[in-house]
Design a protein around this motif. Sequence first.
Motif, mmCIF file in Angstrom:
data_model
loop_
_atom_site.group_PDB
_atom_site.id
_atom_site.type_symbol
_atom_site.label_atom_id
_atom_site.label_comp_id
_atom_site.label_asym_id
_atom_site.label_seq_id
_atom_site.Cartn_x
_atom_site.Cartn_y
_atom_site.Cartn_z
ATOM 1 N N ARG A 219 0.838 -1.199 0.000
ATOM 2 C CA ARG A 219 0.000 0.000 0.000
ATOM 3 C C ARG A 219 0.871 1.246 0.000
ATOM 4 N NH1 ARG A 219 -4.762 -1.576 4.253
ATOM 5 N NH2 ARG A 219 -5.752 -3.116 2.930
ATOM 6 N N GLY A 220 0.389 2.265 -0.660
ATOM 7 C CA GLY A 220 1.095 3.537 -0.757
ATOM 8 C C GLY A 220 0.107 4.603 -1.159
ATOM 9 N N HIS A 221 0.364 5.260 -2.291
ATOM 10 C CA HIS A 221 -0.497 6.321 -2.799
ATOM 11 C C HIS A 221 -1.499 5.735 -3.803
ATOM 12 C CE1 HIS A 221 -1.677 10.347 -4.074
ATOM 13 N NE2 HIS A 221 -1.634 9.893 -5.308
ATOM 14 N N PHE A 222 -2.770 6.085 -3.619
ATOM 15 C CA PHE A 222 -3.830 5.638 -4.516
ATOM 16 C C PHE A 222 -4.753 6.814 -4.826
ATOM 17 C CE2 PHE A 222 -2.489 1.910 -2.220
ATOM 18 C CZ PHE A 222 -2.490 0.907 -3.167
ATOM 19 N N THR A 223 -5.474 6.695 -5.909
ATOM 20 C CA THR A 223 -6.496 7.683 -6.254
ATOM 21 C C THR A 223 -7.834 6.966 -6.407
ATOM 22 O OG1 THR A 223 -6.054 7.477 -8.620
ATOM 23 C CG2 THR A 223 -4.859 9.213 -7.426
ATOM 24 N N GLY A 224 -8.883 7.739 -6.387
ATOM 25 C CA GLY A 224 -10.211 7.180 -6.549
ATOM 26 C C GLY A 224 -11.247 8.282 -6.511
ATOM 27 N N TYR A 225 -12.426 7.901 -6.096
ATOM 28 C CA TYR A 225 -13.522 8.867 -6.001
ATOM 29 C C TYR A 225 -14.501 8.408 -4.935
ATOM 30 C CZ TYR A 225 -16.305 5.519 -8.703
ATOM 31 O OH TYR A 225 -16.974 4.394 -9.118
ATOM 32 N N TRP A 226 -15.335 9.341 -4.477
ATOM 33 C CA TRP A 226 -16.399 9.019 -3.533
ATOM 34 C C TRP A 226 -17.726 9.312 -4.231
ATOM 35 C CZ3 TRP A 226 -19.785 12.887 -2.539
ATOM 36 C CH2 TRP A 226 -19.336 14.197 -2.737
ATOM 37 N N SER A 227 -18.792 8.697 -3.743
ATOM 38 C CA SER A 227 -20.115 8.999 -4.286
ATOM 39 C C SER A 227 -21.175 8.821 -3.211
ATOM 40 C CB SER A 227 -20.433 8.109 -5.497
ATOM 41 O OG SER A 227 -20.675 6.782 -5.094
ATOM 42 N N TRP B 272 -20.578 13.433 -6.080
ATOM 43 C CA TRP B 272 -19.338 12.676 -6.140
ATOM 44 C C TRP B 272 -18.146 13.632 -6.088
ATOM 45 C CZ3 TRP B 272 -16.036 13.751 -10.182
ATOM 46 C CH2 TRP B 272 -16.587 14.469 -11.248
ATOM 47 N N GLY B 273 -16.971 13.057 -5.961
ATOM 48 C CA GLY B 273 -15.749 13.856 -5.970
ATOM 49 C C GLY B 273 -14.522 12.969 -6.013
ATOM 50 N N ARG B 274 -13.396 13.605 -6.205
ATOM 51 C CA ARG B 274 -12.120 12.903 -6.325
ATOM 52 C C ARG B 274 -11.496 12.664 -4.954
ATOM 53 N NH1 ARG B 274 -8.934 16.817 -9.806
ATOM 54 N NH2 ARG B 274 -7.265 15.375 -9.292
ATOM 55 N N VAL B 275 -10.667 11.607 -4.869
ATOM 56 C CA VAL B 275 -9.982 11.239 -3.622
ATOM 57 C C VAL B 275 -8.536 10.884 -3.945
ATOM 58 C CG1 VAL B 275 -9.873 9.556 -1.728
ATOM 59 C CG2 VAL B 275 -12.088 10.290 -2.599
ATOM 60 N N ILE C 16 -9.925 14.898 -0.106
ATOM 61 C CA ILE C 16 -11.131 14.721 -0.911
ATOM 62 C C ILE C 16 -11.567 16.062 -1.483
ATOM 63 C CG2 ILE C 16 -11.946 12.654 0.271
ATOM 64 C CD1 ILE C 16 -13.754 14.351 1.976
ATOM 65 N N GLY C 17 -12.271 16.002 -2.593
ATOM 66 C CA GLY C 17 -12.810 17.199 -3.215
ATOM 67 C C GLY C 17 -14.175 16.893 -3.796
ATOM 68 N N SER C 18 -14.899 17.920 -4.160
ATOM 69 C CA SER C 18 -16.214 17.748 -4.787
ATOM 70 C C SER C 18 -16.079 17.888 -6.292
ATOM 71 C CB SER C 18 -17.194 18.805 -4.270
ATOM 72 O OG SER C 18 -17.479 18.577 -2.913
ATOM 73 N N CYS C 19 -16.783 17.039 -6.999
ATOM 74 C CA CYS C 19 -16.822 17.065 -8.458
ATOM 75 C C CYS C 19 -15.410 16.997 -9.014
ATOM 76 C CB CYS C 19 -17.592 18.290 -8.940
ATOM 77 S SG CYS C 19 -19.226 18.480 -8.181
ATOM 78 N N PHE C 20 -15.057 17.915 -9.904
ATOM 79 C CA PHE C 20 -13.733 17.913 -10.513
ATOM 80 C C PHE C 20 -12.700 18.710 -9.717
ATOM 81 C CE2 PHE C 20 -16.395 17.060 -14.317
ATOM 82 C CZ PHE C 20 -15.807 15.876 -14.701
ATOM 83 N N GLU C 21 -13.100 19.243 -8.564
ATOM 84 C CA GLU C 21 -12.164 20.032 -7.760
ATOM 85 C C GLU C 21 -10.956 19.202 -7.361
ATOM 86 O OE1 GLU C 21 -14.186 21.365 -4.271
ATOM 87 O OE2 GLU C 21 -15.498 22.711 -5.370
ATOM 88 N N GLU C 22 -9.818 19.869 -7.266
ATOM 89 C CA GLU C 22 -8.614 19.212 -6.760
ATOM 90 C C GLU C 22 -8.889 18.782 -5.318
ATOM 91 O OE1 GLU C 22 -4.934 17.736 -7.472
ATOM 92 O OE2 GLU C 22 -6.113 18.895 -8.916
ATOM 93 N N PRO C 23 -8.601 17.536 -4.962
ATOM 94 C CA PRO C 23 -8.827 17.097 -3.579
ATOM 95 C C PRO C 23 -7.991 17.930 -2.601
ATOM 96 C CG PRO C 23 -8.468 15.203 -5.005
ATOM 97 C CD PRO C 23 -8.136 16.432 -5.812
ATOM 98 N N ALA C 24 -8.652 18.604 -1.672
ATOM 99 C CA ALA C 24 -7.948 19.473 -0.734
ATOM 100 C C ALA C 24 -8.416 19.289 0.717
ATOM 101 C CB ALA C 24 -8.119 20.936 -1.140
ATOM 102 N N GLN C 25 -9.659 18.820 0.919
ATOM 103 C CA GLN C 25 -10.166 18.640 2.280
ATOM 104 C C GLN C 25 -9.490 17.429 2.912
ATOM 105 O OE1 GLN C 25 -14.416 17.994 2.671
ATOM 106 N NE2 GLN C 25 -14.240 17.575 4.852
ATOM 107 N N SER C 26 -8.947 17.621 4.101
ATOM 108 C CA SER C 26 -8.233 16.557 4.801
ATOM 109 C C SER C 26 -9.205 15.507 5.345
ATOM 110 C CB SER C 26 -7.428 17.167 5.947
ATOM 111 O OG SER C 26 -6.767 16.165 6.666
#
Length: 157
Positions: free
Chosen positions: A67-75, A102-105, A122-132
């Motif tokens: 495990r390390g760095h991963f990307t994904g999304y939430w919905s 949804w948003g990016r993770v 995490i971020g909303s929609c296409f926003e850059e994920p910034a919320q911790s």
Amino acid sequence: MYKTVCLGAALLALAAAPALADEAWTSNLGPVIYDDEIGEYAILLHYDGAVPHHTFIRGLAGNFSDRGHFTGYWSEQEDVGSTSPACDVTIIDEFGTATRHWGRVEIDFLRPGFPTEWDARIGSCFEEPAQSWNGRLDDNFDYDSFGPQEGPTPKER
């Protein structure tokens, strides 16, 4: 003899792999569990009050040692009283559900092996994920009380 060897090998394989939902974390957004896997996606689940949030982490399914760095999304499902703003674009999540919530993770596991803690954004929609969003292992996790909650959401507390 052949059936006994195959059965024994299958049982050993099951014993070697951690069971789903064996990882549970406390987080700044509430309790989180490793809920399921679909294809290459691991699915993390947490609730915002009564609203389930599914986080789909690409490449994490079945990965318990690298495990390390991963990307994904939430919905969020639209028909359950979403707590997030609606996006301009509808996606189809891994469950096959259409949603505009949804948003990016981006998630970084703190150690390569199971079980481990993580720091995410995490971020909303296409926003850059910034919320911790940070998950810390919870060895005393109460699975019986995990689920939709009444009262203020973590965002409202």
